[in-house]
Design a protein around this motif. Sequence first.
Motif, PDB file in Angstrom:
ATOM      1  N   ASN A 118       0.841  -1.211   0.000  1.00 63.42           N
ATOM      2  CA  ASN A 118       0.000   0.000   0.000  1.00 63.42           C
ATOM      3  C   ASN A 118       0.872   1.257   0.000  1.00 63.42           C
ATOM      4  O   ASN A 118       0.660   2.172   0.789  1.00 63.42           O
ATOM      5  CB  ASN A 118      -0.985  -0.001   1.173  1.00 63.42           C
ATOM      6  CG  ASN A 118      -0.286  -0.040   2.525  1.00 63.42           C
ATOM      7  OD1 ASN A 118       0.856  -0.470   2.619  1.00 63.42           O
ATOM      8  ND2 ASN A 118      -0.975   0.405   3.556  1.00 63.42           N
TER       9      ASN A 118
ATOM     10  N   HIS B 152      -3.767   4.726   4.835  1.00 70.21           N
ATOM     11  CA  HIS B 152      -4.739   5.704   5.312  1.00 70.21           C
ATOM     12  C   HIS B 152      -4.179   6.588   6.420  1.00 70.21           C
ATOM     13  O   HIS B 152      -3.596   6.107   7.369  1.00 70.21           O
ATOM     14  CB  HIS B 152      -5.980   4.989   5.833  1.00 70.21           C
ATOM     15  CG  HIS B 152      -6.789   4.348   4.749  1.00 70.21           C
ATOM     16  ND1 HIS B 152      -7.686   3.344   4.967  1.00 70.21           N
ATOM     17  CD2 HIS B 152      -6.826   4.588   3.418  1.00 70.21           C
ATOM     18  CE1 HIS B 152      -8.255   2.989   3.815  1.00 70.21           C
ATOM     19  NE2 HIS B 152      -7.733   3.723   2.867  1.00 70.21           N
TER      20      HIS B 152
ATOM     21  N   ASN C  53       1.085   4.077  -1.230  1.00 69.08           N
ATOM     22  CA  ASN C  53       0.500   5.296  -1.791  1.00 69.08           C
ATOM     23  C   ASN C  53      -0.506   5.824  -0.775  1.00 69.08           C
ATOM     24  O   ASN C  53      -0.975   5.083   0.088  1.00 69.08           O
ATOM     25  CB  ASN C  53      -0.183   5.011  -3.131  1.00 69.08           C
ATOM     26  CG  ASN C  53      -1.311   4.014  -2.990  1.00 69.08           C
ATOM     27  OD1 ASN C  53      -2.370   4.348  -2.475  1.00 69.08           O
ATOM     28  ND2 ASN C  53      -1.096   2.767  -3.413  1.00 69.08           N
ATOM     29  N   ILE C  54      -0.848   7.113  -0.880  1.00 72.13           N
ATOM     30  CA  ILE C  54      -1.713   7.647   0.166  1.00 72.13           C
ATOM     31  C   ILE C  54      -3.197   7.494  -0.155  1.00 72.13           C
ATOM     32  O   ILE C  54      -4.033   8.063   0.521  1.00 72.13           O
ATOM     33  CB  ILE C  54      -1.344   9.092   0.568  1.00 72.13           C
ATOM     34  CG1 ILE C  54      -1.058   9.947  -0.641  1.00 72.13           C
ATOM     35  CG2 ILE C  54      -0.156   9.087   1.512  1.00 72.13           C
ATOM     36  CD1 ILE C  54      -0.656  11.360  -0.274  1.00 72.13           C
ATOM     37  N   ALA C  55      -3.524   6.706  -1.158  1.00 66.25           N
ATOM     38  CA  ALA C  55      -4.915   6.275  -1.295  1.00 66.25           C
ATOM     39  C   ALA C  55      -5.154   5.068  -0.390  1.00 66.25           C
ATOM     40  O   ALA C  55      -6.201   4.952   0.236  1.00 66.25           O
ATOM     41  CB  ALA C  55      -5.245   5.920  -2.738  1.00 66.25           C
ATOM     42  N   GLU C  56      -4.196   4.179  -0.342  1.00 71.56           N
ATOM     43  CA  GLU C  56      -4.380   2.927   0.396  1.00 71.56           C
ATOM     44  C   GLU C  56      -3.652   2.893   1.739  1.00 71.56           C
ATOM     45  O   GLU C  56      -3.953   2.051   2.584  1.00 71.56           O
ATOM     46  CB  GLU C  56      -3.938   1.733  -0.465  1.00 71.56           C
ATOM     47  CG  GLU C  56      -4.715   1.614  -1.769  1.00 71.56           C
ATOM     48  CD  GLU C  56      -6.219   1.402  -1.576  1.00 71.56           C
ATOM     49  OE1 GLU C  56      -6.647   1.039  -0.475  1.00 71.56           O
ATOM     50  OE2 GLU C  56      -6.966   1.626  -2.556  1.00 71.56           O
TER      51      GLU C  56
END
Lengths: 338, 735
Positions: free
Chosen positions: B660, B667, B662-665
Amino acid sequence: MNSFQYSRAQDIADAVRQSAADSSARFIAGGTNLVDLMKYDVERPTRLIDISHLPLRAVEETSNGGLRIGALVLNSDLAWHPQVKDRYPLLSSAILAGASTQLRNMASTGGNLLQRTRCLYFYDVATPCNKRKPGSGCSAIGGVNRINAILGTSEACIATHPSDMCVALAALDATVHVTGPHGVRTIPMADFHRLPGDTPERDTNLESGEIVTAVELPAHGFRTNYTYLKIRDRLSYAFALVSVAAALEIDNGAIRQARLALGGVAHKPWRDPEAEAVLAGQPVEQDTFARAAKVILRDAKGYGHNDFKIDLAQRTIIRALNQAAQGTPQSQSDKRIA
Amino acid sequence: MTNYIGTATSRVDGRDKVTGVARYAAEFGAPDLVHASIVTSPIAKGHIKRIDRARAMDVEGVIAVLTHQDRPAMADSDKAYKDDVAPEEGSPFRPLYDDRIQFSGQPVALVLAEDSETASYAASLIDITYDEEPHVTDFARARDKAVALDAPAKPRGDAASAFATSDVRHHADYFVPIEHHNPMELFASTAIWNDGKLTVYDKTQGVQNVHGYLCRVFECDPDDIRVVSPFVGGAFGSGLRPAYQAALAVLAARAVHRSVRLVLTRQQMYALGYRPAMIQRIQLGATADGALNAIAHDAVTSTSRYEDFHRNETTWSSLLYKSETASYQHKLAHLDLATSCDMRAPSAATGVYALEAAMDELAVALGMDPVELRLTCYSDRDQRTGLPFSSKNLRECYRRGAEAFGWDRRSGAPRSMREGRELIGWGMATGVWEALQMPITVRIALTSNGHAEVSCATADIGTGTYTIMTQVAADVLGLPIEAISIKLGDSTLPQSPVEGGSWMAASVSNGIVTTGKAIRDDLLKLAQHIPGSPFKGLSNDEVMLVDGAITSRANRRDAIAIADVVRAASIDRIERKEQTTFAKDKAHAHNTHSAIFAEVRVDEDIGVIRVARIVSAVAAGRILNPKTARSQIMGGMVWGIGMALHEETLIDHRLGRIMNANIAEYHVPVNADVHDIDVIFVDEQDDFVNPMGIKGLGEIGIVGVAAAIANAVYHATGVRVRDLPITLDKLTRTA
């Protein structure tokens, strides 16, 4: 990101022509998903066919009392459209549950239908993924799969479809209008997205060269008894672990007709006629809701990290049906669960 | 005479930041700039077997592809790569040094091109084959092979026996996953080539640390490289050590004799440092009335295979509460990941979480109010050394925090407060950090037009260092803040430590006072030479600088404008550069403290958790700027929400890879997750910690917040979740 050609489609026919001529071409409208995927090297289109200026931005009443939504209507315009807010509040609510204001201001109706899974492995080109690279294997099975599917999965893929809007469209029995090399046709929402089977690289039943031109809603909008309840790992700006679109037609304390669609649990918005049949003709009661939930989840299967989704879905469905029955739909701004 | 210190002051660099005038590392350029892009390893451990770069080289606009096989020379001793804050044990990572793969996401090739799109495209065409070796990235697996460190603190008495015979006992394991800093600004370096000399614009918390590192690694003279970092878009510890892109930008510039910019992607940043994963076992034994008689704190934390990074998680339970006996153990688990590193309140955010969650469980076991238990165990002395604190107003933090929160309306039993279908939970915790300062050198140049330039090689990582330096300098020199300009973030400026550990406000403020006094002394000497000077015979301490004038303390009417003094001496400036060191106060312990109170609301059916409000009462010595101070504490509290409920780096242990990235996943809290945040500063005069009584605020904001929330979740639901983050599924699991 790879190098690509860019061209503007003159009209729908030209868009179809250009697309049919090059299977590696992609349509681009808002680009909110496609551009990210290109940056990650997941999508490597040879050509972007810009359709953003085509005349597909109208929201019009149809002759049979429904609503026809142009494929380029922006998500925010659609969510706040007076007709949608008034007659199809379930759709409005589902759209507002998704993404952020900024993204909704860019994203189109057709693009929302065609957004791709958020499976962690699909996004990382260093890992095997059947959807991204057919035959390479599914890393999510046995891997980090908290966000993955519990229904309709296959040995090849356990990805989910990430859309909120589509869950509402499925519940509302929407129809997708497409134009292709062989003319126009309509696809019921239930048949638009596919289950992964052994061809998970295909998300939808669109044929080569086909373009989505509109989405049509039937006249019945379930404006009184509905809800969209989305459960996620933070209170906004996250994809659904489980979401429920529920719409009821209630007459004298009895459910005349019920619609139930789930998001975040399958490769497509998940509907089940048998579960809806459990509700139809029954009084508004907890036991009925629980039974319907059990039926729709009867084949649910966890893959480890996402085992909890089965129980969570059960609880969320019951709660959503209560919200719908009581006419207290979930607010998308106040995050307290109604 | 303090006008600006202690007054809420807006950021002096605020306008520059919101208008884009402030430039960050990736925003500097040069004509003929080369853009670099990194290729990273998909495997966690092994060797590079073959690199096929042909397709990349064929792309128009590609200048070069650099790998370990054909890079310019780099130093070959570990010593060269050990930066000022590197772990003592181990061999630091060397980017593009050889064919060894030490972690997934490791840079293995660098593509140089005329524009960034071409560079990243060509990078995707490089084909590398590897010889893979078995790896372990699963903390649960490595834990059994963890290596004991030297005893982190001296035990007191026989904790095991005392625990065994305690009236009330609690013991449990608490888990914290790997977490990443995710500063908003991407890590980036722009190396400007000028006839063999380089100016490196870098995102860092310490320009001089990076400077020393680059000079050693590339074996060049200190004058050959200058490191500049005027603005930093957040770092939180991730910029304490030189990030690998700085070395690679310099490497590339030396290879092609051109200026080079290298910006990491968000995903690549996940292969920099992170907060280590850890299991902490806490044992607490108490008498029936809540007096602790045993504390045992055993920690196992994670690091890489090649460096031993660790901080002292257990130290916090060894100092905070009164207990006759105590014991500590710390083990280190080695994983095939990049080395873990400092992340906001390293060791305290995690160690105090475990201690304070355990204290809450003990309070439940005792049937005692959690605040009352802490007051029962309150210590006016550091329990490790027996020394009194230079100041400790934690008692007042508990009182003020509880009052603001309305704690007295709490009903004790779990699941006893609700509104509709929401269960309401109130939890609290203590926070603690250390008050530190470091030697520092500050230069002040006062010009005849009444303007002062204050310079020091420190960093402002978004905390407000520019602003507090301006405030302190204005008060010390008796000038309006408009007459002060600050220069920082340049390795050629006077010496500064890295900005970290909450020590910078105290260090640089006292540094400005030292140099300011030297300026005053110079001004007095000059003023005494003015015919008819009212200052003849006065000593340095009998005058002060106020309202733009040197002024007699005894007779405020005896004053001469500073600008007039400088002009009368026929010079255009007075310049002083002074080092400030801090006498070791061996008679006291030095700490900041806080009391945090949190309300959560948990949906009874679904388990969705909302943090409705948090109050933090902080005692941290003198507060220089209540406005920026409040922001800093708020940021820490919001991060505490993330630590409690959201943050977790997910690793596929089969692949040894972070999934994860990335700052989409990955949190972190968004606006919807953050509701009422109340910050209270409790007065605390400290006459010992340093002359100005400043204790620092960088870390204390986050410490204890996760525990307060976790304790509130228990109070709401009756479910005790001991593995962060507390996601909704953990409230209903049957384990």
